[in-house]
Design a protein around this motif. Structure first.
Motif, PDB file in Angstrom:
ATOM      1  N   ARG A 271      83.042 -13.276   6.327  1.00 24.52           N
ATOM      2  CA  ARG A 271      83.810 -12.857   7.656  1.00 24.52           C
ATOM      3  C   ARG A 271      83.247 -13.036   9.006  1.00 24.52           C
ATOM      4  O   ARG A 271      83.943 -12.981  10.061  1.00 24.52           O
ATOM      5  CB  ARG A 271      84.454 -11.514   7.538  1.00 24.52           C
ATOM      6  CG  ARG A 271      85.324 -11.496   5.988  1.00 24.52           C
ATOM      7  CD  ARG A 271      85.910 -10.118   6.122  1.00 24.52           C
ATOM      8  NE  ARG A 271      86.632 -10.113   4.635  1.00 24.52           N
ATOM      9  CZ  ARG A 271      87.835 -10.580   4.564  1.00 24.52           C
ATOM     10  NH1 ARG A 271      88.325 -11.402   5.436  1.00 24.52           N
ATOM     11  NH2 ARG A 271      88.451 -10.542   3.429  1.00 24.52           N
ATOM     12  N   SER A 272      81.896 -13.477   8.914  1.00 26.47           N
ATOM     13  CA  SER A 272      81.220 -13.723  10.316  1.00 26.47           C
ATOM     14  C   SER A 272      81.735 -15.083  10.839  1.00 26.47           C
ATOM     15  O   SER A 272      81.413 -15.646  11.794  1.00 26.47           O
ATOM     16  CB  SER A 272      79.624 -13.649  10.264  1.00 26.47           C
ATOM     17  OG  SER A 272      79.259 -14.906   9.155  1.00 26.47           O
ATOM     18  N   VAL A 273      82.056 -15.826   9.633  1.00 24.61           N
ATOM     19  CA  VAL A 273      82.556 -17.243  10.070  1.00 24.61           C
ATOM     20  C   VAL A 273      84.279 -17.190  10.583  1.00 24.61           C
ATOM     21  O   VAL A 273      84.950 -16.863   9.519  1.00 24.61           O
ATOM     22  CB  VAL A 273      82.429 -18.289   9.201  1.00 24.61           C
ATOM     23  CG1 VAL A 273      82.981 -19.847   9.484  1.00 24.61           C
ATOM     24  CG2 VAL A 273      81.033 -18.283   9.011  1.00 24.61           C
ATOM     25  N   PRO A 274      84.698 -17.648  11.798  1.00 19.21           N
ATOM     26  CA  PRO A 274      86.083 -17.363  12.155  1.00 19.21           C
ATOM     27  C   PRO A 274      86.935 -18.469  10.860  1.00 19.21           C
ATOM     28  O   PRO A 274      86.348 -19.627  10.553  1.00 19.21           O
ATOM     29  CB  PRO A 274      86.404 -18.188  13.665  1.00 19.21           C
ATOM     30  CG  PRO A 274      84.915 -17.745  14.093  1.00 19.21           C
ATOM     31  CD  PRO A 274      84.013 -17.925  12.783  1.00 19.21           C
ATOM     32  N   PRO A 275      88.173 -18.111  10.498  1.00 22.89           N
ATOM     33  CA  PRO A 275      88.994 -18.991   9.620  1.00 22.89           C
ATOM     34  C   PRO A 275      89.380 -20.356  10.428  1.00 22.89           C
ATOM     35  O   PRO A 275      89.602 -20.301  11.741  1.00 22.89           O
ATOM     36  CB  PRO A 275      89.825 -18.007   9.224  1.00 22.89           C
ATOM     37  CG  PRO A 275      90.216 -17.185  10.289  1.00 22.89           C
ATOM     38  CD  PRO A 275      88.867 -16.828  10.876  1.00 22.89           C
ATOM     39  N   PHE A 279      97.029 -25.420   8.691  1.00 19.46           N
ATOM     40  CA  PHE A 279      98.206 -25.043   7.632  1.00 19.46           C
ATOM     41  C   PHE A 279      97.812 -24.344   6.711  1.00 19.46           C
ATOM     42  O   PHE A 279      98.426 -23.254   6.069  1.00 19.46           O
ATOM     43  CB  PHE A 279      99.293 -25.948   7.904  1.00 19.46           C
ATOM     44  CG  PHE A 279     100.585 -25.602   7.010  1.00 19.46           C
ATOM     45  CD1 PHE A 279     101.428 -24.750   7.731  1.00 19.46           C
ATOM     46  CD2 PHE A 279     100.831 -25.805   5.610  1.00 19.46           C
ATOM     47  CE1 PHE A 279     102.698 -24.479   7.117  1.00 19.46           C
ATOM     48  CE2 PHE A 279     101.903 -25.310   5.174  1.00 19.46           C
ATOM     49  CZ  PHE A 279     102.978 -24.633   5.653  1.00 19.46           C
ATOM     50  N   ARG A 280      96.922 -25.223   5.767  1.00 18.55           N
ATOM     51  CA  ARG A 280      96.639 -24.615   4.410  1.00 18.55           C
ATOM     52  C   ARG A 280      95.907 -23.012   4.285  1.00 18.55           C
ATOM     53  O   ARG A 280      96.009 -22.703   3.431  1.00 18.55           O
ATOM     54  CB  ARG A 280      95.697 -25.528   3.610  1.00 18.55           C
ATOM     55  CG  ARG A 280      94.402 -25.620   4.240  1.00 18.55           C
ATOM     56  CD  ARG A 280      93.477 -26.659   3.303  1.00 18.55           C
ATOM     57  NE  ARG A 280      92.101 -26.733   3.566  1.00 18.55           N
ATOM     58  CZ  ARG A 280      91.769 -27.672   4.694  1.00 18.55           C
ATOM     59  NH1 ARG A 280      92.740 -28.486   5.159  1.00 18.55           N
ATOM     60  NH2 ARG A 280      90.552 -27.648   4.994  1.00 18.55           N
ATOM     61  N   ASN A 281      95.568 -22.813   5.392  1.00 19.00           N
ATOM     62  CA  ASN A 281      94.790 -21.228   5.317  1.00 19.00           C
ATOM     63  C   ASN A 281      95.778 -20.208   6.181  1.00 19.00           C
ATOM     64  O   ASN A 281      95.589 -19.119   6.143  1.00 19.00           O
ATOM     65  CB  ASN A 281      93.517 -21.485   6.332  1.00 19.00           C
ATOM     66  CG  ASN A 281      92.499 -22.156   5.703  1.00 19.00           C
ATOM     67  OD1 ASN A 281      92.445 -22.408   4.466  1.00 19.00           O
ATOM     68  ND2 ASN A 281      91.370 -22.719   6.514  1.00 19.00           N
ATOM     69  N   LEU A 282      96.863 -20.727   6.366  1.00 26.59           N
ATOM     70  CA  LEU A 282      97.948 -19.810   6.996  1.00 26.59           C
ATOM     71  C   LEU A 282      98.272 -18.698   6.073  1.00 26.59           C
ATOM     72  O   LEU A 282      98.705 -18.898   4.848  1.00 26.59           O
ATOM     73  CB  LEU A 282      99.307 -20.665   7.483  1.00 26.59           C
ATOM     74  CG  LEU A 282     100.202 -19.543   8.167  1.00 26.59           C
ATOM     75  CD1 LEU A 282      99.634 -18.946   9.435  1.00 26.59           C
ATOM     76  CD2 LEU A 282     101.614 -20.467   8.442  1.00 26.59           C
ATOM     77  N   ASP A 283      98.168 -17.484   6.549  1.00 25.21           N
ATOM     78  CA  ASP A 283      98.586 -16.191   5.664  1.00 25.21           C
ATOM     79  C   ASP A 283      99.897 -15.963   6.037  1.00 25.21           C
ATOM     80  O   ASP A 283     100.203 -15.134   6.950  1.00 25.21           O
ATOM     81  CB  ASP A 283      97.294 -15.296   5.787  1.00 25.21           C
ATOM     82  CG  ASP A 283      97.614 -13.832   5.071  1.00 25.21           C
ATOM     83  OD1 ASP A 283      98.719 -13.912   4.457  1.00 25.21           O
ATOM     84  OD2 ASP A 283      96.540 -13.361   4.884  1.00 25.21           O
ATOM     85  N   TYR A 309      95.343 -16.219   9.777  1.00 20.88           N
ATOM     86  CA  TYR A 309      94.600 -17.257   8.599  1.00 20.88           C
ATOM     87  C   TYR A 309      93.694 -16.610   7.845  1.00 20.88           C
ATOM     88  O   TYR A 309      93.187 -15.516   7.997  1.00 20.88           O
ATOM     89  CB  TYR A 309      93.983 -18.500   9.411  1.00 20.88           C
ATOM     90  CG  TYR A 309      94.934 -19.261  10.356  1.00 20.88           C
ATOM     91  CD1 TYR A 309      95.362 -20.287   9.950  1.00 20.88           C
ATOM     92  CD2 TYR A 309      95.080 -18.824  11.942  1.00 20.88           C
ATOM     93  CE1 TYR A 309      96.370 -21.194  10.755  1.00 20.88           C
ATOM     94  CE2 TYR A 309      95.911 -19.695  12.671  1.00 20.88           C
ATOM     95  CZ  TYR A 309      96.550 -20.644  12.036  1.00 20.88           C
ATOM     96  OH  TYR A 309      97.321 -21.321  12.903  1.00 20.88           O
ATOM     97  N   ARG A 310      93.603 -17.041   6.710  1.00 25.97           N
ATOM     98  CA  ARG A 310      92.883 -16.787   5.701  1.00 25.97           C
ATOM     99  C   ARG A 310      91.460 -17.166   5.918  1.00 25.97           C
ATOM    100  O   ARG A 310      91.157 -18.257   6.451  1.00 25.97           O
ATOM    101  CB  ARG A 310      93.113 -17.006   4.079  1.00 25.97           C
ATOM    102  CG  ARG A 310      94.617 -16.527   3.869  1.00 25.97           C
ATOM    103  CD  ARG A 310      95.056 -17.031   2.173  1.00 25.97           C
ATOM    104  NE  ARG A 310      96.148 -16.595   2.141  1.00 25.97           N
ATOM    105  CZ  ARG A 310      97.354 -17.425   2.266  1.00 25.97           C
ATOM    106  NH1 ARG A 310      97.012 -18.758   2.503  1.00 25.97           N
ATOM    107  NH2 ARG A 310      98.308 -16.935   1.676  1.00 25.97           N
ATOM    108  N   HIS A 311      90.454 -16.454   5.566  1.00 24.46           N
ATOM    109  CA  HIS A 311      88.868 -16.792   5.559  1.00 24.46           C
ATOM    110  C   HIS A 311      88.770 -17.556   4.185  1.00 24.46           C
ATOM    111  O   HIS A 311      89.107 -16.817   3.139  1.00 24.46           O
ATOM    112  CB  HIS A 311      88.046 -15.488   5.518  1.00 24.46           C
ATOM    113  CG  HIS A 311      87.902 -14.810   6.842  1.00 24.46           C
ATOM    114  ND1 HIS A 311      88.815 -14.062   7.244  1.00 24.46           N
ATOM    115  CD2 HIS A 311      86.905 -14.953   7.944  1.00 24.46           C
ATOM    116  CE1 HIS A 311      88.466 -13.574   8.547  1.00 24.46           C
ATOM    117  NE2 HIS A 311      87.400 -14.099   9.191  1.00 24.46           N
ATOM    118  N   THR A 312      88.094 -18.454   4.159  1.00 22.44           N
ATOM    119  CA  THR A 312      87.743 -19.451   3.122  1.00 22.44           C
ATOM    120  C   THR A 312      86.209 -19.724   3.077  1.00 22.44           C
ATOM    121  O   THR A 312      85.754 -20.125   2.027  1.00 22.44           O
ATOM    122  CB  THR A 312      88.328 -20.607   3.079  1.00 22.44           C
ATOM    123  OG1 THR A 312      88.333 -21.624   4.387  1.00 22.44           O
ATOM    124  CG2 THR A 312      90.098 -20.235   3.001  1.00 22.44           C
TER     125      THR A 312
END
Length: 480
Positions: A271-275, A279-283, A309-312
């Motif tokens: 979670r230290s890396v911004p998402p 579009f594919r990460n849109l929550d 957006y989701r964290h991946t």
């Protein structure tokens, strides 16, 4: 036919009495036991069994020891479905068992058991081995497993269902028979032992030298073990056919194990890396929930102030996996399985795999760790066991203990026990993850030196023994 008349409750002509389903079932099982333990045919049991089978509408070919299950099913396709889960039957809704169905089941069970456990004597041909392997596959299906599972061929046993088994001498049809699914850990190694015996009775070198005969062979752990032991004595066409069989087996097992490994997560979310705002990460659910206060009831429209957006991105700390495998004669199954498993983990990102094999000497197979086929061709099975040589190669590879896992696969029947254990304990105290493994087989059978077992237990690193899935789980937990 006097013997049959007594069994059937007084029938004069030896034909089954319509209401004697329990007696019919007993005849079929007595005939099975007679066939298994006495090669001489007992005419009264044979004729009575023929009468039973014909009366319930099953083909007499079920009683022919020379007919494979495959050949019976080819002529009577409707029987194929009946073999699936045959030996793990489910009771009727009222808890009772259908008497007529039990007789039918007894005939089918007898066929499978007789074909698998009555293997005769003398030389075995490639065709006979292939037939036995096929019949063993039908037995595995009858036990609710996939063909090849119990013999340690292609991964873990996957029972389709479990329930009561079929009892040759049950006290009554309504009484649940033993649950044969509990015997699966015992049946698997026995099947592997029978198959190994059949392979040893083959003139394997002659078979491999004939492409037509070699094509009939189905790769299995028993066959691969024999090929690996004899590879230095093969040449030309025989060696090429042997390599092709080893390659086939490796590819099949690799596919199964890779599926198990890939089911693991690939690390914790970072979670230290911004998402990434794509579009594919849109929550969508969170976006709607957070913006519900902007709902306009008159326009029936939701105004969105902010997108979520989701964290991946995941944390993937580099890990070093050191696999040390005892390649003595008792550890062939583990050697094959772990060589394949090491190659799979070698293909994962951020995993640095090292592979060492040993008996009374040690061999660093790391350059070939990514290719189990090439690795196995470089092994030399057999000999004694001295793990101190392997330890001398493994210890220098532990550069960062906290990011290192050492998997040591052996039965731990060692020459220098105290010296080896102290070095293993030192690895554990350094902060590295040390995993002692007594057996990594597909069947689960394995023997471990009790002295080492107790020492590892006291150290807090109990020995893993059993199915290879256990090791897959342990490694996934540490490496992902």
């Amino acid at each position: 036919m006097s013997e049959v008349s007594v069994v059937e409750g007084g029938a004069d002509d030896g034909a089954p009495v319509p209401d004697s389903d329990e007696n019919r079932r007993q005849i079929l099982y007595w005939r099975l036991l007679a066939r298994l333990f006495d090669p001489e045919e007992q005419a009264s049991l044979e004729s009575a069994s023929v009468a039973v089978v014909e009366d319930i509408g099953l083909p007499v070919a079920l009683l022919d020891p020379a007919a494979s299950v495959d050949s019976v099913v080819q002529r009577h396709p409707d029987l194929a479905a009946e073999f699936d889960g045959l030996m793990t039957p489910e009771p009727d809704a009222d808890g009772e068992r259908n008497r007529a169905a039990e007789v039918r089941r007894a005939a089918l069970v007898s066929k499978v058991l007789l074909n698998v456990f009555s293997t005769g004597n003398g030389t075995v041909s490639a065709e006979q081995l292939a037939r036995w392997q096929s019949d063993a596959g039908w037995l595995e299906r009858a036990l609710g497993c996939r063909p090849g599972d119990l013999r340690g061929g292609r991964g873990g046993a996957g029972r389709a269902r479990a329930g009561g088994g079929v009892s040759p001498t049950g006290t009554g049809v309504g009484t649940p028979a033993p649950d044969l699914s509990r015997l699966i850990p015992e049946i698997g190694p026995e099947l592997g032992s029978i198959e190994a015996g059949l392979v040893q009775r083959m003139h394997l070198r002659e078979v491999l030298a004939d492409p037509a005969l070699a094509s009939r062979l189905t790769p299995s752990m028993s066959l691969i073990e024999q090929l690996l032991r004899d590879k230095n004595n093969l040449s030309g066409v025989a060696l090429a056919n042997a390599k092709a069989l080893i390659r086939r087996y490796v590819d099949e097992v690799t596919e199964v194990l890779r599926t198990q490994v890939e089911k693991a997560s690939v690390g914790e979310l970072d979670r230290s890396v911004p998402p990434k705002r794509v579009f594919r990460n849109l929550d969508l659910d969170r976006t709607i929930w957070k913006n519900l206060t902007n709902w306009d009831p008159e326009e029936e429209r939701l105004y969105v102030d902010r997108l979520y957006y989701r964290h991946t991105s995941r944390k993937t700390t580099p890990q070093r996996l050191i696999v040390v495998v005892d390649q003595s004669g008792s550890m062939v199954d583990s050697m094959v399985n772990c060589t394949i498993l090491a190659s799979i983990f070698a293909g994962l990102p951020k995993v640095d795999v090292h592979l060492i094999a040993y008996d009374t000497q040690a061999l660093d197979l790391t350059p070939w760790a990514h290719d189990p086929f090439e690795t196995l061709l470089r092994t030399q099975l057999g000999g004694g066991t001295d793990g101190t040589f392997a330890m001398a190669l493994a210890q220098p590879k532990i550069a960062e203990p906290r990011n290192t896992v050492v998997v040591w696969i052996s039965d731990f029947y060692e020459w220098r026990t105290d010296e080896l254990f102290e070095s293993m304990a030192a690895i554990h105290r350094s902060g590295a993850k040390f995993i002692p493994v007594g057996s990594v087989t597909s069947s689960g059978r394995g023997s471990v030196n009790p002295w080492f077992r107790e020492k590892f237990k006291d150290l807090g690193t109990p020995v893993i023994s059993g199915h290879i899935k256990k090791l897959v789980h342990e490694l996934k937990t540490f490496l992902t």
